[in-house]
Design an enzyme around this catalytic site. Structure first.
Site, short mmCIF file in Angstrom:
data_model
loop_
_atom_site.label_atom_id
_atom_site.label_comp_id
_atom_site.label_asym_id
_atom_site.label_seq_id
_atom_site.Cartn_x
_atom_site.Cartn_y
_atom_site.Cartn_z
N LYS A 157 -16.08 -45.20 -30.51
CA LYS A 157 -15.45 -45.34 -31.82
C LYS A 157 -16.45 -46.09 -32.68
O LYS A 157 -16.45 -47.32 -32.73
CB LYS A 157 -14.11 -46.09 -31.69
CG LYS A 157 -13.24 -46.03 -32.93
CD LYS A 157 -11.85 -46.53 -32.61
CE LYS A 157 -10.97 -46.68 -33.85
NZ LYS A 157 -10.60 -45.43 -34.49
N1 PPE Z 1 -9.21 -39.72 -33.17
C1 PPE Z 1 -9.86 -40.38 -34.14
C2 PPE Z 1 -11.03 -39.74 -34.77
C3 PPE Z 1 -9.41 -41.64 -34.52
O1 PPE Z 1 -10.04 -42.30 -35.48
C4 PPE Z 1 -8.25 -42.20 -33.91
C5 PPE Z 1 -7.75 -43.54 -34.33
C6 PPE Z 1 -7.62 -41.46 -32.89
C7 PPE Z 1 -8.12 -40.22 -32.54
C8 PPE Z 1 -6.44 -42.01 -32.14
O2 PPE Z 1 -6.85 -43.04 -31.30
P1 PPE Z 1 -5.88 -44.23 -30.86
O3 PPE Z 1 -5.66 -45.07 -32.05
O4 PPE Z 1 -6.61 -44.90 -29.77
O5 PPE Z 1 -4.61 -43.60 -30.39
N2 PPE Z 1 -7.82 -43.80 -35.73
C9 PPE Z 1 -7.61 -45.12 -36.29
C10 PPE Z 1 -7.53 -45.08 -37.81
C11 PPE Z 1 -8.75 -44.65 -38.49
C12 PPE Z 1 -8.84 -45.24 -39.87
O6 PPE Z 1 -9.35 -46.34 -39.97
O7 PPE Z 1 -8.40 -44.58 -40.85
C13 PPE Z 1 -6.30 -45.73 -35.87
O8 PPE Z 1 -5.32 -45.00 -35.67
O9 PPE Z 1 -6.25 -46.96 -35.78
#
Ligand code: PPE
Length: 303
Positions: A157
């Site tokens: 990330k």
């Molecule tokens: N894919 C991407 C590209 C991504 O950025 C996120 C989180 C996810 C999948 C889901 O991952 P998780 O949060 O671990 O379930 N995206 C973040 C927000 C991005 C932003 O700053 O706007 C988040 O959900 O916190």
């Protein structure tokens, strides 16, 4: 954005307005950051962070991929997250830990730049719009693909990855969609600009594999777990674009987006354009934990 009082920077809490970096920081020029997004919920048993350990672990993994050694232990980072929330007196909030390459001799070579760490917290509501957890969102398939394997590591990330996300998001917004769904280099469904995606047909829950240029989402993991607990078959597999158009249900997952139903894709209605029953059951079981604070799987860290 909802300003908070303090931001943690390299071990100290500084005023929000003083949390500044130098314009020649490596990260500003070359995208060299790794970061996390964590939610802290106000449960009936008090405020609690959801999946704190997993997020800090992923921050470490993302940093390791980019050969960044974080100058704080996992325990120090977790304590810092909690003290930042306390300093800002939040009951619930979004937490953004950030590792970035700072000042040093100029040029691409990252090893000459300092490694800096910051943690910000602020109150952040719904990610994809008001009421969307119930009504769902309209999305499009993006004309932008996710980066091919062995180009930008999607398991990290990292700030630079979000240039691709920004193209996906801006294209969607330009055409009045809430979000864009990117395909992978082979044309299979990958993920949204900031969410993972799930597709349901005939009671089976499908989601792309983590080798398909997606972020291995922590919410994605939780949803797979809950779905299996509820007795649904879950398949991590290749999903062709057209599967989106004939799905019974589609939803997006993320820390920010939580579990957001999709009601149309490229103007094809999904199911009957309402939140479907499996989506609702998964949402219910996910949100129940963060509302009640009943924590059967040990997902919460009470603060
Ligand atoms: N894919 C991407 C590209 C991504 O950025 C996120 C989180 C996810 C999948 C889901 O991952 P998780 O949060 O671990 O379930 N995206 C973040 C927000 C991005 C932003 O700053 O706007 C988040 O959900 O916190």
């Amino acid at each position: 954005m909802n300003k908070s009082a303090k931001i943690w920077m390299n071990g100290e809490l500084v005023d929000w307005n003083d949390a500044k970096i130098h314009v020649l920081s490596h990260a500003v020029h070359y995208g060299s950051t790794t970061f996390e997004g964590i939610r802290c919920y106000e449960t009936m048993k008090g405020s609690a962070l959801l999946f704190l350990d997993d997020h800090i672990r992923r921050l470490r993994d993302s940093s390791k991929i980019y050969r960044i050694e974080i100058p704080f232990s996992e325990k120090e980072l977790k304590d810092a997250v909690i003290s930042t929330i306390h300093a800002n007196s939040h009951k619930s909030c979004y937490v953004r830990p950030l590792v970035y390459r700072g000042l040093g001799a100029f040029g691409v070579n990252p090893h000459r730049a300092s490694i800096e760490v910051a943690i910000a917290t602020w109150e952040w509501g719904s990610y994809l719009g008001e009421d969307v957890l119930e009504t769902g969102v309209d999305v499009r398939v993006s004309s932008w693909y996710r980066p091919a394997p062995n180009t930008m590591p999607s398991w990290a990330k990292a700030g630079g990855n979000y240039l691709n996300s920004q193209l996906i998001k801006m294209e969607a917004l330009a055409d009045d969609y809430a979000e864009g769904i990117a395909l992978d280099i082979n044309g299979y469904v990958a993920e949204g600009s900031g969410e993972n995606i799930f597709v349901i047909r005939d009671g089976i829950v499908y989601t792309p594999m983590t080798a398909q240029s997606i972020l291995p989402g922590i919410t994605r993991n939780a949803v797979i777990y809950i779905a299996r607990e509820l007795g649904y078959q879950v398949q991590e597999t290749l999903i062709p674009r057209e599967a989106l158009y004939v799905a019974d249900e589609v939803f997006l997952t993320g820390t920010a987006a939580e579990i957001t139903p999709v009601r149309s894709i490229d103007k094809y209605p999904v199911g009957n354009e309402k939140r479907g029953p499996i989506t609702e059951a998964l949402q219910h079981n996910y949100l129940k934990i963060v509302k009640t604070g009943d924590d059967p799987y040990n997902w919460l860290t009470f603060i």
